[in-house]
Design a protein around this motif. Sequence first.
Motif, PDB file in Angstrom:
ATOM      1  N   ASP A  86     -67.002  -6.127 -33.549  1.00 59.36           N
ATOM      2  CA  ASP A  86     -66.203  -5.960 -32.522  1.00 59.36           C
ATOM      3  C   ASP A  86     -65.634  -7.378 -32.162  1.00 59.36           C
ATOM      4  N   PRO A  87     -64.390  -7.721 -32.343  1.00 55.15           N
ATOM      5  CA  PRO A  87     -64.041  -9.304 -31.998  1.00 55.15           C
ATOM      6  C   PRO A  87     -63.885  -9.594 -30.465  1.00 55.15           C
ATOM      7  N   ARG A  88     -63.868  -8.572 -29.611  1.00 52.59           N
ATOM      8  CA  ARG A  88     -63.446  -9.044 -28.281  1.00 52.59           C
ATOM      9  C   ARG A  88     -64.871  -9.621 -27.573  1.00 52.59           C
ATOM     10  N   ARG A  89     -64.384 -10.222 -26.715  1.00 49.03           N
ATOM     11  CA  ARG A  89     -65.342 -11.024 -25.958  1.00 49.03           C
ATOM     12  C   ARG A  89     -65.240 -10.558 -24.291  1.00 49.03           C
ATOM     13  N   PRO A  90     -66.293  -9.653 -23.859  1.00 48.43           N
ATOM     14  CA  PRO A  90     -66.100  -9.397 -22.607  1.00 48.43           C
ATOM     15  C   PRO A  90     -66.266 -10.391 -21.591  1.00 48.43           C
ATOM     16  N   ALA A  91     -66.914 -11.457 -21.778  1.00 50.13           N
ATOM     17  CA  ALA A  91     -67.074 -12.520 -20.802  1.00 50.13           C
ATOM     18  C   ALA A  91     -65.704 -13.218 -20.722  1.00 50.13           C
ATOM     19  N   ARG A  92     -64.822 -13.257 -21.571  1.00 51.42           N
ATOM     20  CA  ARG A  92     -63.424 -13.938 -21.340  1.00 51.42           C
ATOM     21  C   ARG A  92     -62.343 -13.232 -20.874  1.00 51.42           C
TER      22      ARG A  92
END
Length: 115
Positions: free
Chosen positions: A8-14
């Motif tokens: 998953d390429p999404r970054r929840p911290a961003r």
Amino acid sequence: MSTVNSSDPRRPARVTRYKSPLAVNPNSSAPVPGEDPTADYMNVLGMIFSMVGLMMRVKWCAWVAIMCSCVSFANSRINDDTKQILSSFMLSISAVVMSYLQNPEPMKLPWEMLS
């Protein structure tokens, strides 16, 4: 409940939440740059053109008033006063109707009258 997938390429911290700009800056009465006053300007222009169309019996002013009312309605926001928009429409429609009731011949454009 949530599973972390390594592909998953999404970054929840961003992730950042959207914060809509306020309609008016609380420190001054100037509108925020995100505010578009086109609807208000077109509403005022529509009322001016419809009054000129009614008082002076100028048909093209009455038609311009209808166009300004349509643009004002199309650019209005949900929280705008619907009574004001409806009254602008009714005033511009009455200007067209009254100008054609008083003189039913087709409209002559302003530049055609010069020659």
